[in-house]
Motif scaffolding. Structure first.
Motif, PDB file in Angstrom:
ATOM      1  N   THR A  12       0.446  -1.579  -0.019  1.00  0.00           N
ATOM      2  CA  THR A  12       0.324  -0.030   0.057  1.00  0.00           C
ATOM      3  C   THR A  12       0.751   1.490   0.325  1.00  0.00           C
ATOM      4  O   THR A  12       0.755   2.084  -0.350  1.00  0.00           O
ATOM      5  CB  THR A  12      -0.609  -0.020   1.694  1.00  0.00           C
ATOM      6  OG1 THR A  12      -1.434  -0.935   1.400  1.00  0.00           O
ATOM      7  CG2 THR A  12      -1.853   0.465   1.207  1.00  0.00           C
ATOM      8  N   ASP A  35      -6.059  14.066  -1.767  1.00  0.00           N
ATOM      9  CA  ASP A  35      -7.270  12.937  -2.264  1.00  0.00           C
ATOM     10  C   ASP A  35      -7.290  11.954  -3.575  1.00  0.00           C
ATOM     11  O   ASP A  35      -7.579  11.499  -3.205  1.00  0.00           O
ATOM     12  CB  ASP A  35      -8.242  13.945  -1.889  1.00  0.00           C
ATOM     13  CG  ASP A  35      -9.128  14.747  -0.509  1.00  0.00           C
ATOM     14  OD1 ASP A  35      -8.900  13.989  -0.061  1.00  0.00           O
ATOM     15  OD2 ASP A  35      -9.680  15.222  -0.744  1.00  0.00           O
ATOM     16  N   GLN A  36      -6.274  13.052  -4.293  1.00  0.00           N
ATOM     17  CA  GLN A  36      -6.178  12.634  -5.874  1.00  0.00           C
ATOM     18  C   GLN A  36      -5.109  11.548  -5.614  1.00  0.00           C
ATOM     19  O   GLN A  36      -5.343  10.521  -6.237  1.00  0.00           O
ATOM     20  CB  GLN A  36      -5.520  13.905  -7.076  1.00  0.00           C
ATOM     21  CG  GLN A  36      -6.532  14.660  -6.993  1.00  0.00           C
ATOM     22  CD  GLN A  36      -5.875  16.253  -7.634  1.00  0.00           C
ATOM     23  OE1 GLN A  36      -4.302  16.185  -7.728  1.00  0.00           O
ATOM     24  NE2 GLN A  36      -6.149  16.164  -8.973  1.00  0.00           N
ATOM     25  N   GLU A  39      -7.233   8.667  -3.830  1.00  0.00           N
ATOM     26  CA  GLU A  39      -7.674   8.044  -4.957  1.00  0.00           C
ATOM     27  C   GLU A  39      -7.223   7.091  -6.010  1.00  0.00           C
ATOM     28  O   GLU A  39      -8.252   6.124  -6.577  1.00  0.00           O
ATOM     29  CB  GLU A  39      -8.639   9.492  -5.765  1.00  0.00           C
ATOM     30  CG  GLU A  39      -9.744   8.416  -6.974  1.00  0.00           C
ATOM     31  CD  GLU A  39     -10.502  10.054  -7.522  1.00  0.00           C
ATOM     32  OE1 GLU A  39     -11.527   9.735  -7.751  1.00  0.00           O
ATOM     33  OE2 GLU A  39     -10.721  11.195  -7.215  1.00  0.00           O
ATOM     34  N   ALA A  40      -6.340   7.688  -6.876  1.00  0.00           N
ATOM     35  CA  ALA A  40      -5.123   6.469  -7.527  1.00  0.00           C
ATOM     36  C   ALA A  40      -5.056   5.676  -7.160  1.00  0.00           C
ATOM     37  O   ALA A  40      -5.195   4.663  -7.861  1.00  0.00           O
ATOM     38  CB  ALA A  40      -4.369   7.665  -7.584  1.00  0.00           C
ATOM     39  N   ASP A  42      -7.251   4.217  -4.489  1.00  0.00           N
ATOM     40  CA  ASP A  42      -8.914   3.583  -4.213  1.00  0.00           C
ATOM     41  C   ASP A  42      -8.379   2.813  -2.445  1.00  0.00           C
ATOM     42  O   ASP A  42      -9.070   2.637  -2.053  1.00  0.00           O
ATOM     43  CB  ASP A  42      -9.032   2.314  -4.899  1.00  0.00           C
ATOM     44  CG  ASP A  42     -10.276   1.957  -4.826  1.00  0.00           C
ATOM     45  OD1 ASP A  42     -11.327   2.902  -4.509  1.00  0.00           O
ATOM     46  OD2 ASP A  42     -10.965   0.767  -4.870  1.00  0.00           O
ATOM     47  N   VAL A  43      -7.608   4.390  -1.736  1.00  0.00           N
ATOM     48  CA  VAL A  43      -8.277   4.112  -0.291  1.00  0.00           C
ATOM     49  C   VAL A  43      -8.150   5.672  -0.115  1.00  0.00           C
ATOM     50  O   VAL A  43      -8.457   6.659  -0.744  1.00  0.00           O
ATOM     51  CB  VAL A  43      -6.683   3.475   0.079  1.00  0.00           C
ATOM     52  CG1 VAL A  43      -6.149   2.837  -0.549  1.00  0.00           C
ATOM     53  CG2 VAL A  43      -4.988   4.788  -0.347  1.00  0.00           C
ATOM     54  N   SER A  44      -8.732   5.512   1.702  1.00  0.00           N
ATOM     55  CA  SER A  44      -9.031   7.079   1.354  1.00  0.00           C
ATOM     56  C   SER A  44      -7.914   7.503   2.244  1.00  0.00           C
ATOM     57  O   SER A  44      -7.133   7.421   1.856  1.00  0.00           O
ATOM     58  CB  SER A  44      -9.818   6.626   3.313  1.00  0.00           C
ATOM     59  OG  SER A  44      -9.576   5.742   3.887  1.00  0.00           O
TER      60      SER A  44
END
Length: 209
Positions: A12, A35-36, A39-40, A42-44
């Protein structure tokens, strides 16, 4: 042996590094948000902050890792080795190992492109230099230890480390901004620059007429 949970955490972390660097390279450091990056992968956002304090830390992760690996290799060199020879020989000896360590996390071409991003992003370059200064002080103390001198009384360890790391930074700027930047290009330029250190400091240049 690394446990399953630790391997998952490392995957991760590495995915966040790769995603962040890809975004920094394609759209710029300042334009990229946490955030980007999250998101890339797929985690918070919360998961991102489990691994990194901020986006500066993820941006400089590999550079800091490389500096740490170099320092640890210097500490492992034979104590009788002359200081400048120690610094130069370590660089040559660990180059391939550092490349492998980087490639275990991210493709080398992405790492090289990220080096360019750091060079042209004032806030990142300033942060990188701040961290490098801390590492330079550790090198100063290691050179002093190896030579049996007191770095607070004898200026030579700091002069040597300042000269060597200054040459290294100059070489890095030269190769990182080249259109044909590659690990081999970086190695050749760095070798050429560090090879000039002794002649530049110790030789009589003479006068140009």
């Amino acid at each position: 042996m690394t446990g399953l949970r630790e391997r998952k955490k490392q995957r991760t972390r590495d995915a966040l590094i790769v995603a962040a660097h890809e975004l920094f390279v394609t759209q710029g450091y300042e334009s990229t948000t946490v955030d980007q990056i999250a998101e890339a992968v797929d985690v918070s956002q919360r998961t991102f902050f489990r691994y990194f304090t901020n986006k500066e830390e993820v941006a400089l992760f590999l550079q800091n890792m490389v500096e740490r690996l170099y320092y640890e290799a210097v500490c492992a060199r034979p104590v009788a080795e002359p200081p400048l020879e120690c610094l130069r020989s370590t660089l040559d000896d660990v180059w391939d190992d550092v490349g492998v360590a980087v490639e275990e996390i991210t493709p080398l071409d992405l790492y090289l492109k990220m080096c360019q991003v750091i060079e042209v992003t004032p806030s990142l370059l300033a942060a990188h230099l701040r961290h490098s200064l801390l590492m330079e002080e550790k090198l100063v103390q290691e050179v002093a230890r190896r030579t049996g001198v007191d770095a607070d009384q004898d200026p030579r360890p700091r002069v040597l480390v300042a000269a060597f790391t200054g040459v290294m930074r100059t070489a890095a700027r030269q190769w990182s901004m080249r259109s044909d930047a590659s690990l081999e290009t970086a190695r050749e330029v760095t070798r050429d620059y560090t090879a000039q250190l002794s002649p530049a400091l110790g030789s009589d240049w003479g006068r140009r007429r």
